[in-house]
Design an enzyme around this catalytic site. Structure first.
Site, PDB file in Angstrom:
ATOM      1  N   ASN A  85       0.852  -1.189   0.000  1.00 24.79           N
ATOM      2  CA  ASN A  85       0.000   0.000   0.000  1.00 24.79           C
ATOM      3  C   ASN A  85       0.882   1.232   0.000  1.00 24.79           C
ATOM      4  OD1 ASN A  85      -3.056  -0.019  -0.005  1.00 24.79           O
ATOM      5  ND2 ASN A  85      -2.619  -1.780   1.324  1.00 24.79           N
TER       6      ASN A  85
ATOM      7  N   ASP B 180      -3.516   0.437   5.795  1.00 30.59           N
ATOM      8  CA  ASP B 180      -3.862   0.411   4.372  1.00 30.59           C
ATOM      9  C   ASP B 180      -3.248   1.633   3.697  1.00 30.59           C
ATOM     10  OD1 ASP B 180      -5.377   0.041   1.863  1.00 30.59           O
ATOM     11  OD2 ASP B 180      -6.568  -1.367   3.024  1.00 30.59           O
TER      12      ASP B 180
END
Length: 291
Positions: free
Chosen positions: A147, A197
């Protein structure tokens, strides 16, 4: 306490890649698993999505009024007027079982992005940079779910997220290239059940990350200490961006792909696009340079 608003009930299976397009004054984000590229106009509330040819991980404003997009099988351009995707190039050496997942630009218009195993099982992912028509490997490799990256306003720092390992790394960055990645934050020690994330950097050099399975976004100081948390009414928060004319509106995407019926009852707005008044501003993102 920060009031968080659901501004678009997008019903995303895997909402991701949210960013502010300052020229058009709209928000772009994707639903990876449903192959959707969304736009949302905060002034009017108008919104729509275009169907991508395959799983789409990100879309970034680029030269010539286009968006540069990362799809499962490589880089594409998207023409918002014609609503047309065109294949630009493959990512050399990427296995067919991988897909592209997240990206950002740096102040020089280079695009930094990551690949990952589509089944989320194999450490086949790595990071790349797209520099005016050329792609080269740059940054960590051997990662199952990449990510970021996220780049600071001055372009001196770049952050890489290893989601499965619950760690964020930082490296020095310049026009000449990227340095060796070093540990920045161990989110697993702070949020054992959640996973970092998509990251983004604010105007003060602090790093924000969505927390998958964590129902929040978290802000870290430049030396990696937890600073702020904002609760989001979704279990799986994926990515955050700063938008609005003053870049003080926080936008966050979310996912539903791993949620059961009981989870949806607890988080009925999951899969939506959320907004809140951010305590700090972001900074203007540089357009991607295509050539």
């Amino acid at each position: 306490m920060v009031e968080v608003r659901t501004v678009l009930a997008a019903d995303s299976k895997l909402g991701e890649g949210v960013l502010w397009d300052a020229e058009r004054e709209v928000v772009w984000f994707v639903d990876i698993k449903r192959h959707r590229l969304w736009h949302y106009d905060p002034d009017t509330g108008s919104n729509s999505y275009s169907e991508a040819p395959d799983q789409i991980g990100w879309a970034i404003p680029a030269d010539g009024g286009l968006l540069l997009c990362g799809l499962k099988d490589g880089l594409y351009t998207f023409d918002p007027q014609a609503k047309r995707f065109e294949k630009l190039m493959d990512v050399p050496g990427e296995p067919a079982t991988n897909r592209l997942n997240d990206a950002c630009t740096d102040p020089w218009g280079r695009v930094w992005f990551g690949s990952m195993d589509d089944g989320e099982n194999t450490a086949s992912g790595r990071f790349y940079v797209f520099d005016r028509g050329n792609i080269r490997a740059a940054g960590p490799d051997g990662i199952t779910i990449t990510n970021g990256p996220a780049v600071s306003a001055g372009g001196d720092r770049i952050y890489f997220t290893d989601t499965t390992a619950q760690k964020i790394y930082v490296a020095n960055l310049s026009l000449e290239g990227v340095g060796e990645a070093r540990p920045f934050a161990d989110t697993g020690a702070l949020f054992p059940e959640a996973y970092p994330d998509g990251p983004v950097v604010d105007a003060e050099g602090h790093v924000w990350t969505g927390l998958y399975l964590g129902s929040k976004v978290a802000r870290f100081t430049p030396d990696g200490k937890l600073d702020t948390m904002i609760e989001i009414p979704a279990r799986d928060v994926t990515k955050m961006a700063f938008g609005g004319r003053d870049l003080r509106t926080g936008y966050a995407t979310s996912a539903t792909k791993n949620m059961e019926a009981e989870d949806m009852k607890a988080y009925p707005n999951a899969g939506g696009l959320f907004a809140f008044d951010a305590p700090v501003a972001g900074f203007a993102q540089t357009k991607a340079k295509l050539g």
